[in-house]
Design a protein around this motif. Structure first.
Motif, mmCIF file in Angstrom:
data_model
loop_
_atom_site.group_PDB
_atom_site.id
_atom_site.type_symbol
_atom_site.label_atom_id
_atom_site.label_comp_id
_atom_site.label_asym_id
_atom_site.label_seq_id
_atom_site.Cartn_x
_atom_site.Cartn_y
_atom_site.Cartn_z
ATOM 1 N N ASP A 190 -6.335 10.887 -10.508
ATOM 2 C CA ASP A 190 -5.936 12.214 -10.998
ATOM 3 C C ASP A 190 -5.118 12.998 -9.983
ATOM 4 O O ASP A 190 -4.367 13.905 -10.345
ATOM 5 N N LYS A 191 -5.258 12.666 -8.698
ATOM 6 C CA LYS A 191 -4.593 13.439 -7.651
ATOM 7 C C LYS A 191 -3.231 12.875 -7.254
ATOM 8 O O LYS A 191 -2.448 13.554 -6.602
ATOM 9 N N HIS A 192 -2.939 11.621 -7.617
ATOM 10 C CA HIS A 192 -1.744 10.966 -7.105
ATOM 11 C C HIS A 192 -0.456 11.681 -7.490
ATOM 12 O O HIS A 192 0.437 11.874 -6.657
ATOM 13 N N ASP A 193 -0.319 12.065 -8.746
ATOM 14 C CA ASP A 193 0.922 12.722 -9.186
ATOM 15 C C ASP A 193 1.198 13.983 -8.380
ATOM 16 O O ASP A 193 2.348 14.280 -8.038
ATOM 17 N N SER A 194 0.150 14.724 -8.052
ATOM 18 C CA SER A 194 0.347 15.958 -7.279
ATOM 19 C C SER A 194 0.782 15.633 -5.855
ATOM 20 O O SER A 194 1.562 16.376 -5.255
ATOM 21 N N TYR A 195 0.302 14.498 -5.304
ATOM 22 C CA TYR A 195 0.736 14.094 -3.967
ATOM 23 C C TYR A 195 2.231 13.820 -3.950
ATOM 24 O O TYR A 195 2.962 14.284 -3.063
ATOM 25 N N VAL A 196 2.693 13.048 -4.938
ATOM 26 C CA VAL A 196 4.120 12.703 -5.003
ATOM 27 C C VAL A 196 4.955 13.951 -5.246
ATOM 28 O O VAL A 196 6.004 14.151 -4.617
ATOM 29 N N GLN A 197 4.502 14.799 -6.173
ATOM 30 C CA GLN A 197 5.265 16.000 -6.486
ATOM 31 C C GLN A 197 5.341 16.924 -5.283
ATOM 32 O O GLN A 197 6.373 17.569 -5.039
ATOM 33 N N THR A 202 8.491 19.500 -1.068
ATOM 34 C CA THR A 202 8.511 19.960 0.329
ATOM 35 C C THR A 202 9.242 19.023 1.273
ATOM 36 O O THR A 202 9.724 19.458 2.326
ATOM 37 N N GLY A 203 9.297 17.737 0.928
ATOM 38 C CA GLY A 203 9.922 16.771 1.833
ATOM 39 C C GLY A 203 9.031 16.351 2.986
ATOM 40 O O GLY A 203 9.453 15.601 3.869
ATOM 41 N N VAL A 204 7.791 16.829 2.997
ATOM 42 C CA VAL A 204 6.855 16.496 4.077
ATOM 43 C C VAL A 204 6.221 15.138 3.784
ATOM 44 O O VAL A 204 5.548 14.959 2.761
ATOM 45 N N LYS A 205 6.426 14.169 4.691
ATOM 46 C CA LYS A 205 5.920 12.819 4.480
ATOM 47 C C LYS A 205 4.505 12.699 5.032
ATOM 48 O O LYS A 205 4.269 12.991 6.199
ATOM 49 N N LYS A 206 3.584 12.290 4.163
ATOM 50 C CA LYS A 206 2.203 12.085 4.589
ATOM 51 C C LYS A 206 1.783 10.621 4.536
ATOM 52 O O LYS A 206 0.800 10.241 5.154
ATOM 53 N N ILE A 207 2.525 9.819 3.779
ATOM 54 C CA ILE A 207 2.198 8.391 3.703
ATOM 55 C C ILE A 207 3.447 7.523 3.775
ATOM 56 O O ILE A 207 3.401 6.381 4.206
ATOM 57 N N ILE A 208 4.609 8.069 3.398
ATOM 58 C CA ILE A 208 5.851 7.293 3.414
ATOM 59 C C ILE A 208 6.191 6.913 4.847
ATOM 60 O O ILE A 208 6.228 7.762 5.738
ATOM 61 N N GLY A 209 6.436 5.617 5.036
ATOM 62 C CA GLY A 209 6.760 5.113 6.363
ATOM 63 C C GLY A 209 5.543 4.870 7.236
ATOM 64 O O GLY A 209 5.690 4.498 8.401
ATOM 65 N N ASP A 227 -4.284 -2.596 2.069
ATOM 66 C CA ASP A 227 -3.394 -1.946 3.024
ATOM 67 C C ASP A 227 -2.099 -1.608 2.292
ATOM 68 O O ASP A 227 -1.474 -2.482 1.683
ATOM 69 N N LEU A 228 -1.691 -0.338 2.330
ATOM 70 C CA LEU A 228 -0.527 0.127 1.580
ATOM 71 C C LEU A 228 0.510 0.714 2.528
ATOM 72 O O LEU A 228 0.195 1.561 3.357
ATOM 73 N N SER A 229 1.748 0.243 2.407
ATOM 74 C CA SER A 229 2.870 0.869 3.109
ATOM 75 C C SER A 229 3.911 1.239 2.057
ATOM 76 O O SER A 229 4.195 0.459 1.148
ATOM 77 N N VAL A 230 4.452 2.446 2.172
ATOM 78 C CA VAL A 230 5.384 2.973 1.176
ATOM 79 C C VAL A 230 6.718 3.288 1.836
ATOM 80 O O VAL A 230 6.762 3.903 2.903
ATOM 81 N N GLY A 231 7.792 2.854 1.194
ATOM 82 C CA GLY A 231 9.138 3.160 1.646
ATOM 83 C C GLY A 231 9.923 3.872 0.562
ATOM 84 O O GLY A 231 9.591 3.790 -0.628
ATOM 85 N N GLU A 232 10.946 4.592 0.958
ATOM 86 C CA GLU A 232 11.767 5.367 0.027
ATOM 87 C C GLU A 232 13.216 4.930 0.147
ATOM 88 O O GLU A 232 13.705 4.658 1.254
ATOM 89 N N ALA A 233 13.929 4.852 -0.971
ATOM 90 C CA ALA A 233 15.350 4.477 -0.956
ATOM 91 C C ALA A 233 16.100 5.293 -2.006
ATOM 92 O O ALA A 233 15.545 5.631 -3.056
ATOM 93 N N ARG A 234 17.346 5.590 -1.686
ATOM 94 C CA ARG A 234 18.226 6.259 -2.654
ATOM 95 C C ARG A 234 19.226 5.239 -3.167
ATOM 96 O O ARG A 234 19.935 4.601 -2.394
ATOM 97 N N GLY A 244 6.262 0.178 -2.772
ATOM 98 C CA GLY A 244 4.954 0.008 -2.156
ATOM 99 C C GLY A 244 4.668 -1.452 -1.905
ATOM 100 O O GLY A 244 4.848 -2.293 -2.795
ATOM 101 N N ILE A 245 4.265 -1.777 -0.687
ATOM 102 C CA ILE A 245 3.871 -3.148 -0.333
ATOM 103 C C ILE A 245 2.365 -3.137 -0.099
ATOM 104 O O ILE A 245 1.858 -2.376 0.741
ATOM 105 N N ILE A 246 1.667 -3.969 -0.852
ATOM 106 C CA ILE A 246 0.201 -3.932 -0.874
ATOM 107 C C ILE A 246 -0.365 -5.272 -0.416
ATOM 108 O O ILE A 246 0.049 -6.329 -0.908
ATOM 109 N N ARG A 247 -1.308 -5.198 0.505
ATOM 110 C CA ARG A 247 -2.006 -6.401 0.969
ATOM 111 C C ARG A 247 -3.479 -6.265 0.636
ATOM 112 O O ARG A 247 -4.132 -5.281 1.020
ATOM 113 N N ASP A 248 -4.006 -7.239 -0.080
ATOM 114 C CA ASP A 248 -5.418 -7.236 -0.471
ATOM 115 C C ASP A 248 -6.275 -7.528 0.765
ATOM 116 O O ASP A 248 -6.116 -8.561 1.418
ATOM 117 N N LEU A 249 -7.182 -6.601 1.081
ATOM 118 C CA LEU A 249 -8.030 -6.746 2.269
ATOM 119 C C LEU A 249 -9.438 -7.234 1.932
ATOM 120 O O LEU A 249 -10.309 -7.221 2.803
#
Length: 476
Positions: A190-197, A202-209, A227-234, A244-249
């Motif tokens: 339920d919280k994910h959409d608000s994180y992305v928005q 704001t442009g403040v990165k909390k998980i990207i990179g 383990d999740l790593s997120v990248g952004e591209a235009r 998102g690159i995901i590794r099952d732990l």
């Protein structure tokens, strides 16, 4: 519109425009060629007039198809185009997209064929390079062990690879076009959409990179660590996509849990041996020494004072050994065991190290999961040891609480700061061990400087529904 009936004028217009045009009879023999086609092929109209254009300008393996599309389709629908290689005088080839049209007389009879083309060689090479690149990229993505997912700014899944299907249990069609929330458990769903928005606003990165350990949810409802790593591209068109690159732990967590379990079992065994063997021997020595001291004291022997000191030292050693034993096997199999163990930790710390060490727990916090309780105690134990050895604290406060479905363990001291958390110092095993223990429980550990001086260690662990089950205590 005035029709152009003068062949010379028509030829002049085509030559000026550099068009690729062939005039054929009904049998496919060349009647004339535009200047652009002469320049492209290296042949002139005079030497090619009367020759079959397919036999002379099309490679062997494409001739049958070209002949069928050109003269074999006379009198039918000519709206479709086709791309065929075109032979040049010097042996080279160009790719040309051809359009064919029937030439008819006043009575509607087909008297010839008009072939118009455009050189698409560079376009074809670019297209082939793009297809090749896409195939290579697709091969890399499809053979990757990790799940790779792309979503757009609306949080909708656009692409997934085969590993994503394997890890989450959904098919590609079930995921593409749906919100990425489907792969998350509550409360993150339920919280994910608000994180992305919030990031888009704001442009403040909390998980990207930044790589982060989170939890995902499979199609069957099971929750697993990843383990999740997120990248952004235009993209060239200006829109943004997130990868998102995901590794099952799961397997790693099982192994880590087994290692910790073995470690805890070994510590428990050592603690039990100290309690059952060493403490008993020290107690027996103390009793014998006390009896001997009493006898010497009655007889007025001067050595009685020395023996009394020995009795005191043995008694102190026995107390230390018992405290060490309790430290190695701290949490009893009881929902309130963690509170009792932490209270005993603070009492022992005050008695041994002569520092103020209160324990605060405003409301009872029950942890039926003894493994979780033990891990939380170990974190508190390590944080207290760091505060004494490295931070030289004179006051250490331990707080345990339950807030909004999470257990919160906080260790605050008034020392100079733990070197593990001071910039410029290498990360010690203590901090790594505490962080690892928190992650094993699906929680998070932070170590920060206190605004009032010293260090604050916080461990937050989600409380599972199982841990809220009522526990029946045994009467002692």
């Amino acid at each position: 519109m005035i029709p152009i009936t003068d062949p010379a004028l028509l030829q002049s217009l085509m030559d000026h425009a550099g068009m690729l045009v062939l005039g054929l009879d009904t049998k496919g023999r060349i009647q004339w060629m535009s200047r652009g086609l002469e320049q492209l092929t290296g042949y002139n109209s005079e030497e090619m007039t009367g020759k079959d254009w397919v036999e002379n300008l099309i490679p062997q393996d494409h001739r049958a198809a070209a002949a069928l599309l050109c003269r074999g389709s006379a009198g039918t629908d000519r709206s479709r185009s086709h791309v065929k290689p075109l032979l040049q005088h010097d042996g080279g080839q160009r790719h040309v997209e051809w359009f064919h049209s029937d030439i008819k007389d006043d009575e509607g009879r087909v008297t010839g064929i008009l072939c118009m083309g455009r050189d698409v060689t560079e376009l074809q090479l670019t297209r082939e390079a793009l297809v090749s690149s896409e195939k290579r990229s697709s091969a890399v993505l499809e053979t990757a062990v990790n799940a790779i997912i792309t979503i757009n700014e609306e949080k909708v899944i656009e692409t997934v690879n085969s590993a994503t299907e394997r890890i989450f249990g959904y098919s590609r069609d079930e995921m593409v076009g749906r919100n990425i929330q489907m792969l998350m458990p509550q409360p993150y769903r339920d919280k994910h959409d608000s994180y992305v928005q919030n990031y888009l606003n704001t442009g403040v990165k909390k998980i990207i990179g930044i790589g982060r350990e989170v939890v995902g949810q499979r199609k069957d409802g099971t929750v697993f660590p990843m383990d999740l790593s997120v990248g952004e591209a235009r993209l060239p068109e200006g829109r943004r996509v997130f990868t998102g690159i995901i590794r099952d732990l799961t397997d790693r967590k099982i192994l880590e849990e087994k290692i910790l379990q073995i470690s805890e079992e070994e510590q428990h065994r050592i603690g039990q041996d100290i309690h059952d063997d060493l403490c008993q021997q020290l107690a027996a020595i103390g009793c014998l020494a006390k009896v001997a001291h009493q006898q010497l004291q009655k007889s007025g022997n001067a050595e009685a004072a020395n023996l009394h000191e020995i009795v005191q030292l043995v008694t102190q050693a026995n107390v230390r050994a018992r405290e060490m034993s309790r430290g190695l096997m701290p949490v009893v199999l009881d929902a309130a065991g963690l509170m009792a163990a932490l209270a005993e930790l603070t009492q022992g710390t005050e008695r041994i190290f002569r520092v103020s060490c209160p324990f605060r727990c405003e409301r009872p916090v029950e942890v039926p999961d003894n493994t979780m309780a033990t891990q939380l105690f170990r974190i508190a134990q390590e944080a207290v040891a760091n505060a004494i050895k490295h931070s030289h604290a004179e006051r250490i406060e331990i707080t345990l609480a339950e807030e909004e479905g999470h257990l919160l363990l906080c260790i605050r001291d008034n020392g100079v700061g733990i070197p593990d958390n001071v910039p410029g110092h290498s990360t010690g095993m203590g901090l790594l061990t505490m962080t690892h223990r928190a992650r094993m429980m699906g929680g998070m550990l932070t170590v920060q400087h206190d605004d009032f001086g010293g260090t604050v260690v916080r461990c937050t662990v989600p409380v599972s529904s199982a841990s809220k089950q009522p526990v029946t205590r045994k009467k002692l």
